[in-house]
Design a protein around this motif. Sequence first.
Motif, PDB file in Angstrom:
ATOM      1  N   GLY A 181      -0.693 -49.020  -1.528  1.00 50.65           N
ATOM      2  CA  GLY A 181      -0.534 -50.145  -0.614  1.00 50.65           C
ATOM      3  C   GLY A 181      -1.612 -51.196  -0.717  1.00 50.65           C
ATOM      4  N   ASP A 182      -2.815 -50.806  -1.134  1.00 53.12           N
ATOM      5  CA  ASP A 182      -3.891 -51.782  -1.273  1.00 53.12           C
ATOM      6  C   ASP A 182      -3.827 -52.526  -2.612  1.00 53.12           C
ATOM      7  OD1 ASP A 182      -4.935 -51.164   1.190  1.00 53.12           O
ATOM      8  OD2 ASP A 182      -6.352 -49.687   0.411  1.00 53.12           O
ATOM      9  N   TRP A 183      -3.120 -51.977  -3.577  1.00 49.52           N
ATOM     10  CA  TRP A 183      -3.119 -52.572  -4.915  1.00 49.52           C
ATOM     11  C   TRP A 183      -1.834 -53.311  -5.241  1.00 49.52           C
ATOM     12  CZ3 TRP A 183      -7.711 -53.048  -6.779  1.00 49.52           C
ATOM     13  CH2 TRP A 183      -8.691 -52.158  -6.364  1.00 49.52           C
ATOM     14  N   ILE A 184      -0.724 -52.888  -4.665  1.00 47.78           N
ATOM     15  CA  ILE A 184       0.515 -53.636  -4.838  1.00 47.78           C
ATOM     16  C   ILE A 184       1.017 -54.040  -3.458  1.00 47.78           C
ATOM     17  CG2 ILE A 184       1.202 -52.592  -7.029  1.00 47.78           C
ATOM     18  CD1 ILE A 184       3.023 -50.720  -5.558  1.00 47.78           C
ATOM     19  N   VAL A 185       1.780 -55.093  -3.412  1.00 48.52           N
ATOM     20  CA  VAL A 185       2.238 -55.624  -2.137  1.00 48.52           C
ATOM     21  C   VAL A 185       3.570 -54.959  -1.782  1.00 48.52           C
ATOM     22  CG1 VAL A 185       2.859 -57.714  -0.896  1.00 48.52           C
ATOM     23  CG2 VAL A 185       1.095 -57.799  -2.646  1.00 48.52           C
ATOM     24  N   LEU A 186       3.552 -54.156  -0.721  1.00 45.15           N
ATOM     25  CA  LEU A 186       4.752 -53.489  -0.225  1.00 45.15           C
ATOM     26  C   LEU A 186       4.934 -53.850   1.240  1.00 45.15           C
ATOM     27  CD1 LEU A 186       4.207 -49.928  -1.737  1.00 45.15           C
ATOM     28  CD2 LEU A 186       5.749 -51.681  -2.562  1.00 45.15           C
ATOM     29  N   PRO A 187       6.179 -53.880   1.723  1.00 47.96           N
ATOM     30  CA  PRO A 187       6.397 -54.193   3.136  1.00 47.96           C
ATOM     31  C   PRO A 187       5.776 -53.123   4.043  1.00 47.96           C
ATOM     32  CG  PRO A 187       8.482 -54.170   1.920  1.00 47.96           C
ATOM     33  CD  PRO A 187       7.422 -53.695   0.999  1.00 47.96           C
ATOM     34  N   LYS A 188       5.063 -53.551   5.071  1.00 49.01           N
ATOM     35  CA  LYS A 188       4.433 -52.609   6.008  1.00 49.01           C
ATOM     36  C   LYS A 188       5.468 -51.862   6.834  1.00 49.01           C
ATOM     37  CE  LYS A 188       0.076 -54.988   6.412  1.00 49.01           C
ATOM     38  NZ  LYS A 188      -0.891 -55.637   7.260  1.00 49.01           N
ATOM     39  N   GLU A 189       6.666 -52.432   6.950  1.00 49.66           N
ATOM     40  CA  GLU A 189       7.715 -51.812   7.751  1.00 49.66           C
ATOM     41  C   GLU A 189       8.169 -50.474   7.176  1.00 49.66           C
ATOM     42  OE1 GLU A 189       7.997 -54.979   6.535  1.00 49.66           O
ATOM     43  OE2 GLU A 189       7.567 -56.113   8.368  1.00 49.66           O
ATOM     44  N   ILE A 190       7.806 -50.190   5.932  1.00 51.46           N
ATOM     45  CA  ILE A 190       8.177 -48.915   5.310  1.00 51.46           C
ATOM     46  C   ILE A 190       7.633 -47.749   6.130  1.00 51.46           C
ATOM     47  CG2 ILE A 190       7.684 -47.445   3.311  1.00 51.46           C
ATOM     48  CD1 ILE A 190       8.040 -49.872   1.563  1.00 51.46           C
ATOM     49  N   MET A 191       6.442 -47.933   6.661  1.00 56.33           N
ATOM     50  CA  MET A 191       5.819 -46.846   7.417  1.00 56.33           C
ATOM     51  C   MET A 191       6.506 -46.618   8.767  1.00 56.33           C
ATOM     52  SD  MET A 191       3.768 -45.765   5.261  1.00 56.33           S
ATOM     53  CE  MET A 191       2.865 -44.525   6.167  1.00 56.33           C
ATOM     54  N   ASP A 192       7.313 -47.574   9.226  1.00 58.02           N
ATOM     55  CA  ASP A 192       8.021 -47.437  10.495  1.00 58.02           C
ATOM     56  C   ASP A 192       9.362 -46.736  10.365  1.00 58.02           C
ATOM     57  OD1 ASP A 192       5.918 -48.803  11.655  1.00 58.02           O
ATOM     58  OD2 ASP A 192       6.913 -50.754  11.530  1.00 58.02           O
ATOM     59  N   LEU A 193       9.808 -46.499   9.135  1.00 56.07           N
ATOM     60  CA  LEU A 193      11.118 -45.858   8.931  1.00 56.07           C
ATOM     61  C   LEU A 193      11.067 -44.421   9.456  1.00 56.07           C
ATOM     62  CD1 LEU A 193      12.008 -47.049   5.327  1.00 56.07           C
ATOM     63  CD2 LEU A 193      12.865 -47.944   7.484  1.00 56.07           C
ATOM     64  N   GLU A 194      12.128 -44.046  10.145  1.00 59.53           N
ATOM     65  CA  GLU A 194      12.204 -42.696  10.695  1.00 59.53           C
ATOM     66  C   GLU A 194      13.203 -41.875   9.875  1.00 59.53           C
ATOM     67  OE1 GLU A 194      13.319 -43.120  14.738  1.00 59.53           O
ATOM     68  OE2 GLU A 194      11.503 -44.215  15.276  1.00 59.53           O
ATOM     69  N   GLU A 195      13.027 -40.590   9.942  1.00 55.72           N
ATOM     70  CA  GLU A 195      13.895 -39.657   9.223  1.00 55.72           C
ATOM     71  C   GLU A 195      15.306 -39.724   9.785  1.00 55.72           C
ATOM     72  OE1 GLU A 195      14.247 -34.892   8.267  1.00 55.72           O
ATOM     73  OE2 GLU A 195      12.632 -35.624   9.557  1.00 55.72           O
ATOM     74  N   ILE A 196      16.292 -39.653   8.884  1.00 56.57           N
ATOM     75  CA  ILE A 196      17.688 -39.580   9.317  1.00 56.57           C
ATOM     76  C   ILE A 196      17.956 -38.133   9.708  1.00 56.57           C
ATOM     77  CG2 ILE A 196      20.090 -39.874   8.661  1.00 56.57           C
ATOM     78  CD1 ILE A 196      19.173 -41.906   6.579  1.00 56.57           C
ATOM     79  N   ARG A 197      18.413 -37.942  10.907  1.00 56.27           N
ATOM     80  CA  ARG A 197      18.659 -36.582  11.395  1.00 56.27           C
ATOM     81  C   ARG A 197      20.130 -36.246  11.383  1.00 56.27           C
ATOM     82  NH1 ARG A 197      13.763 -35.190  13.032  1.00 56.27           N
ATOM     83  NH2 ARG A 197      12.415 -36.779  13.897  1.00 56.27           N
TER      84      ARG A 197
END
Length: 132
Positions: A116-132
């Motif tokens: 995440g510090d070396w390539i630009v990725l959307p921060k929203e990725i960390m907000d994704l929740e598991e599909i149950r």
Amino acid sequence: MIGFILVTIIFAVSMVGILLSMSGKIAYTKKRGRAVAFAVALAISAVTYYAASCVIYIQYFHKMVQYNEKKVYIEAYTQESGRSLNDTLDQVALQVMKEQQNEWRIEAQTNYRLYGDWIVLPKEIMDLEEIR
């Protein structure tokens, strides 16, 4: 983000070096040709990094939107009270889709944590929740 800032600094320094050497501010030496070639190579590398970062960001953002759409579909279908004639096949297909999407989510979140510090990725990725 560190990588993006670092590459921007490298790009700026290489462009200043190219401009100074081409304008004649730097006296001619045998090493000037090598320095200009090195600066041009750095500039090309920086532009390649910017282009790759844009492509990766767009790709991850697109996959994130797909993930959310499939999550809504899977959760809506599995909570549906009516059953279809092909209930077993539908459940297996949904389970496979759920596993694939959850694998992608885990991989994307791991990549964000690692790179995440070396390539630009959307921060929203960390907000994704598991599909149950």
